[in-house]
Design an enzyme around this catalytic site. Structure first.
Site, PDB file in Angstrom:
ATOM      1  N   LYS A 245       0.857  -1.193   0.000  1.00 20.68           N
ATOM      2  CA  LYS A 245       0.000   0.000   0.000  1.00 20.68           C
ATOM      3  C   LYS A 245       0.890   1.238   0.000  1.00 20.68           C
ATOM      4  O   LYS A 245       1.686   1.434   0.909  1.00 20.68           O
ATOM      5  CB  LYS A 245      -0.911  -0.002   1.235  1.00 20.68           C
ATOM      6  CG  LYS A 245      -1.688   1.305   1.448  1.00 20.68           C
ATOM      7  CD  LYS A 245      -2.632   1.248   2.656  1.00 20.68           C
ATOM      8  CE  LYS A 245      -3.255   2.612   2.946  1.00 20.68           C
ATOM      9  NZ  LYS A 245      -4.124   2.633   4.137  1.00 20.68           N
ATOM     10  N   ASP A 250      -2.545  10.216   3.385  1.00 18.60           N
ATOM     11  CA  ASP A 250      -3.937   9.826   3.574  1.00 18.60           C
ATOM     12  C   ASP A 250      -4.631  10.856   4.458  1.00 18.60           C
ATOM     13  O   ASP A 250      -4.519  10.833   5.679  1.00 18.60           O
ATOM     14  CB  ASP A 250      -3.989   8.425   4.230  1.00 18.60           C
ATOM     15  CG  ASP A 250      -5.430   7.957   4.459  1.00 18.60           C
ATOM     16  OD1 ASP A 250      -6.349   8.613   3.929  1.00 18.60           O
ATOM     17  OD2 ASP A 250      -5.604   6.935   5.147  1.00 18.60           O
ATOM     18  N   LYS A 257     -10.139  12.886   7.990  1.00 13.98           N
ATOM     19  CA  LYS A 257      -9.638  12.489   9.309  1.00 13.98           C
ATOM     20  C   LYS A 257      -9.651  13.696  10.242  1.00 13.98           C
ATOM     21  O   LYS A 257      -9.446  14.828   9.796  1.00 13.98           O
ATOM     22  CB  LYS A 257      -8.182  12.008   9.193  1.00 13.98           C
ATOM     23  CG  LYS A 257      -8.004  10.625   8.613  1.00 13.98           C
ATOM     24  CD  LYS A 257      -6.526  10.244   8.606  1.00 13.98           C
ATOM     25  CE  LYS A 257      -6.302   8.892   7.946  1.00 13.98           C
ATOM     26  NZ  LYS A 257      -6.910   7.762   8.653  1.00 13.98           N
ATOM     27  N   ASP A 268       1.645   6.394   5.446  1.00 11.89           N
ATOM     28  CA  ASP A 268       0.681   5.438   4.892  1.00 11.89           C
ATOM     29  C   ASP A 268       1.231   4.750   3.634  1.00 11.89           C
ATOM     30  O   ASP A 268       0.558   3.926   3.034  1.00 11.89           O
ATOM     31  CB  ASP A 268      -0.646   6.152   4.600  1.00 11.89           C
ATOM     32  CG  ASP A 268      -1.851   5.248   4.808  1.00 11.89           C
ATOM     33  OD1 ASP A 268      -1.712   4.222   5.503  1.00 11.89           O
ATOM     34  OD2 ASP A 268      -2.927   5.555   4.258  1.00 11.89           O
ATOM     35  N   ASP A 327     -12.127   7.116   3.851  1.00  8.95           N
ATOM     36  CA  ASP A 327     -10.880   6.885   4.595  1.00  8.95           C
ATOM     37  C   ASP A 327     -10.483   5.399   4.582  1.00  8.95           C
ATOM     38  O   ASP A 327      -9.370   5.048   4.944  1.00  8.95           O
ATOM     39  CB  ASP A 327     -11.044   7.393   6.044  1.00  8.95           C
ATOM     40  CG  ASP A 327      -9.706   7.573   6.743  1.00  8.95           C
ATOM     41  OD1 ASP A 327      -8.670   7.523   6.044  1.00  8.95           O
ATOM     42  OD2 ASP A 327      -9.701   7.759   7.971  1.00  8.95           O
ATOM     43  N   GLU A 329      -9.517   3.699   2.212  1.00  9.45           N
ATOM     44  CA  GLU A 329      -9.062   3.787   0.818  1.00  9.45           C
ATOM     45  C   GLU A 329      -8.001   2.749   0.478  1.00  9.45           C
ATOM     46  O   GLU A 329      -7.893   2.334  -0.667  1.00  9.45           O
ATOM     47  CB  GLU A 329      -8.517   5.201   0.548  1.00  9.45           C
ATOM     48  CG  GLU A 329      -7.034   5.429   0.926  1.00  9.45           C
ATOM     49  CD  GLU A 329      -6.735   5.251   2.410  1.00  9.45           C
ATOM     50  OE1 GLU A 329      -7.667   5.376   3.228  1.00  9.45           O
ATOM     51  OE2 GLU A 329      -5.568   4.960   2.747  1.00  9.45           O
ATOM     52  N   ARG A 331      -7.770  -0.365   1.140  1.00  4.89           N
ATOM     53  CA  ARG A 331      -8.323  -1.637   0.650  1.00  4.89           C
ATOM     54  C   ARG A 331      -8.803  -1.512  -0.796  1.00  4.89           C
ATOM     55  O   ARG A 331      -8.846  -2.490  -1.532  1.00  4.89           O
ATOM     56  CB  ARG A 331      -9.434  -2.116   1.595  1.00  4.89           C
ATOM     57  CG  ARG A 331     -10.590  -1.181   1.716  1.00  4.89           C
ATOM     58  CD  ARG A 331     -11.477  -1.495   2.921  1.00  4.89           C
ATOM     59  NE  ARG A 331     -10.892  -1.026   4.182  1.00  4.89           N
ATOM     60  CZ  ARG A 331     -11.453  -1.203   5.376  1.00  4.89           C
ATOM     61  NH1 ARG A 331     -12.595  -1.854   5.472  1.00  4.89           N
ATOM     62  NH2 ARG A 331     -10.878  -0.758   6.469  1.00  4.89           N
TER      63      ARG A 331
HETATM   64  N1  BES Z   1      -4.173   4.610   6.807  1.00  2.00           N
HETATM   65  C1  BES Z   1      -5.268   4.355   7.642  1.00  2.00           C
HETATM   66  C2  BES Z   1      -4.951   3.348   8.753  1.00  2.00           C
HETATM   67  C3  BES Z   1      -3.953   3.779   9.797  1.00  2.00           C
HETATM   68  C4  BES Z   1      -4.383   4.331  10.995  1.00  2.00           C
HETATM   69  C5  BES Z   1      -2.608   3.565   9.613  1.00  2.00           C
HETATM   70  C6  BES Z   1      -3.458   4.692  11.945  1.00  2.00           C
HETATM   71  C7  BES Z   1      -1.688   3.929  10.576  1.00  2.00           C
HETATM   72  C8  BES Z   1      -2.111   4.486  11.738  1.00  2.00           C
HETATM   73  C9  BES Z   1      -6.440   3.789   6.839  1.00  2.00           C
HETATM   74  O1  BES Z   1      -6.518   4.199   5.530  1.00  2.00           O
HETATM   75  C10 BES Z   1      -7.690   4.215   7.535  1.00  2.00           C
HETATM   76  O2  BES Z   1      -7.878   5.380   7.689  1.00  2.00           O
HETATM   77  N2  BES Z   1      -8.491   3.272   7.967  1.00  2.00           N
HETATM   78  C11 BES Z   1      -9.675   3.574   8.686  1.00  2.00           C
HETATM   79  C12 BES Z   1     -10.730   2.571   8.264  1.00  2.00           C
HETATM   80  C13 BES Z   1     -12.115   2.886   8.733  1.00  2.00           C
HETATM   81  C14 BES Z   1     -12.649   4.101   8.008  1.00  2.00           C
HETATM   82  C15 BES Z   1     -12.986   1.687   8.472  1.00  2.00           C
HETATM   83  C16 BES Z   1      -9.408   3.464  10.186  1.00  2.00           C
HETATM   84  O3  BES Z   1      -8.612   2.615  10.571  1.00  2.00           O
HETATM   85  O4  BES Z   1      -9.963   4.258  10.932  1.00  2.00           O
HETATM   86 ZN    ZN Z   2      -4.701   4.749   4.625  1.00  2.00          ZN
HETATM   87 ZN    ZN Z   3      -7.580   6.035   5.286  1.00  2.00          ZN
END
Ligand code: BES
Ligand code: ZN
Ligand code: ZN
Length: 481
Positions: A245, A250, A257, A268, A327, A329, A331
């Site tokens: 990834k 992000d 966020k 990210d 967010d 994204e 996946r």
């Molecule tokens: N890049 C983030 C995940 C992340 C969070 C990486 C903290 C490193 C530290 C990912 O893209 C994300 O934002 N995921 C969301 C998913 C949710 C919207 C289902 C999350 O984990 O809150």
């Molecule tokens: Zn991300």
């Molecule tokens: Zn994200």
């Protein structure tokens, strides 16, 4: 930093400073000479204790055991102190336990511990140490293979340097490490290591129906890049694909966020950085495999053309995805990259991704979440983690969690209908893009926890750790046997 093996006893070697491990509080070992000083300093040999006696040109570092990871962290602790000194060379004895593994760990510890991120500092962080001499004291008494030890030193150097390389990329800021720049870095890696490298842009994504990946990129001024590195050895025994990834930033997209969660999101792209580090190392190892490194590089931003909640996207394999949160994204990018990866008929598919905050909630900051359908393959990966000094934990799938990613309006939803188990539901989403015949060949590694930590830990500095590089290289090497 150069490493040298010496047949001389530690005492007979000329160096600016000697480093001594105090193992499990054993202050009686023959290499612990300054017991009085240590007593005055109240040095007891408890974990991570350090006593630097510059006038005596010696540093004592306590380690819990002679297990490889204790030595790795011990060596990192030594270099962190000595690199700030005026000393240029260090001598250290080899402790006679698991000699080959431990030599490698010591070498890795020095190189990993030396690293700090100073790309944007006017005053660079210096390292005065340029030589480390490892003494084979007691060599004659014991039967060990000197050639093998030399090989371990070399391997340790390759692994740790590749980890530092991955750290540097992940640490770089979004405006420097854009998807296009990442493509250039990949091209460079390819040039220096005799790899094939292809960097595709927006047009390729559109022509190849990679609409999920493409949608994520739409809010950004930077063109997305699909990066594909190939290492090919004649008569390759196995074909391995490693997917990363590569979100160069992000922001969360329109499902923006909160301010504090957005900080550190330059990291990210750590999955992609790991892939670049791994690909750099595999050619140096001359491994008898065909190894593909595939990176989905893009930014997730807001703007008039950004993708939105309520969008329905068609991925490369024809499945439709309801976007309920922009967010989630990573996946979407990985869905298309995994479809692309399977076109090369791999024997194994690994993906590295800072995929979910939920994985950090579940395991804490230091552990990689390991997910997939094949228990044996997961076990092998977890074993490689142990051997390389990376922490892992198995996060098992189940049919109840599977139901949570259903959509009323598309084939699948990009988020779960429940908050809990988010690391696993994200992996189950990815699984929708793994063909039936490949299910048991695939393992997903969520590195969101260890990839970027805003403090020092173990042999890792503040910031990017290069998570995944050591584990992957150890695992690939294990396939040779
Ligand atoms: N890049 C983030 C995940 C992340 C969070 C990486 C903290 C490193 C530290 C990912 O893209 C994300 O934002 N995921 C969301 C998913 C949710 C919207 C289902 C999350 O984990 O809150
Ligand atoms: Zn991300
Ligand atoms: Zn994200």
């Amino acid at each position: 930093m150069k490493f040298e093996l010496s047949n001389k006893k530690v005492n007979e070697i000329k160096a600016d400073c000697e480093a001594v491990f105090v193992v499990n509080k054993n202050l009686k070992h023959k290499w612990v000479k300054d017991r009085k000083d240590l007593e005055l300093l109240d040095f007891k040999g408890s974990p991570d204790e350090i006593a630097f006696l510059p006038h005596k040109k010696i540093i004592y570092v306590s380690v819990n055991s002679l297990e490889h990871d204790d030595l790795r962290i011990g060596s990192a602790n030594i270099i962190k102190v000595l690199k700030k000194s005026k000393f240029k060379s260090i001598k250290i004895g080899l402790y006679l336990k698991d000699l080959d593994i431990n030599t490698k760990a010591i070498v890795e510890g020095f190189i990993l511990g030396e690293y700090s991120f100073d790309k944007y500092k006017s005053e660079k962080i210096k390292n005065s140490i340029n030589k480390i001499i490892i003494s084979l004291e007691d060599y004659e008494n014991e039967k060990f293979d000197i050639k093998k030890i030399k090989q371990e030193i070399l391997e340790g150097e390759i692994i740790a340097n590749s980890t530092n390389f991955a750290r540097e990329i992940a640490n770089s800021i979004p405006d420097d490490m854009t998807p296009a720049k990442m493509g250039e870095v990949a091209k460079n890696v390819a040039k220096e290591n005799n790899l094939e490298c292809k960097v595709y842009g927006e047009k390729f994504l559109k022509e190849n129906n990679m609409n999920a990946f493409h949608a994520v990129s739409r809010g950004s001024i930077h063109e997305p890049k699909l990066i594909h590195l190939i290492y090919k050895q004649e008569n390759a025994k196995k074909k391995i694909v490693i997917v990363g990834k590569g979100l160069t930033f992000d922001s969360g997209g329109l499902s923006l966020k909160p301010a504090n969660s957005m900080i550190t999101m330059k990291s990210d792209k750590s999955g992609a950085s790991a892939v670049l580090g791994i690909m750099q190392a595999v050619s140096k190892f001359n491994m008898p495999f065909e190894i593909h490194g595939i990176i989905g590089a893009t930014e997730n931003m807001i703007g008039g053309n950004a993708y939105k909640p309520d969008d329905i996207l068609k991925a490369k394999n024809g499945k439709t995805i309801e976007v309920r949160n922009t967010d989630a994204e990573g996946r979407l990018v990985l869905a298309d990259c995994l479809c692309y990866a399977q076109e090369f008929n791999p024997d194994y598919i690994l993906d590295f991704a800072t995929l979910t905050g939920a994985c950090v909630v579940a395991l804490g900051h230091y552990t990689i979440g390991v997910m997939g359908h094949d228990d044996n393959l997961k076990k092998e990966i977890i074993k490689s983690g142990e051997k390389s000094g990376e922490l892992t934990a198995n996060l098992p799938f189940n049919k109840y969690l599977q139901k949570l990613i259903k959509s009323q309006v598309a084939d699948i939803s990009n988020i779960s209908s429940e908050r809990f188990g988010g690391a696993i539901t994200a992996a189950l989403f990815l699984s929708e893009f793994i063909e039936k015949k490949n299910k048991d060949k695939w393992v997903h590694l969520d590195i969101a926890g260890p990839a970027y930590v805003e403090k020092e830990w173990g042999c890792n500095p503040h910031g990017a750790s290069g998570a995944g590089v050591r584990l992957a290289l150890e695992w690939i090497k294990s396939l040779e046997k």
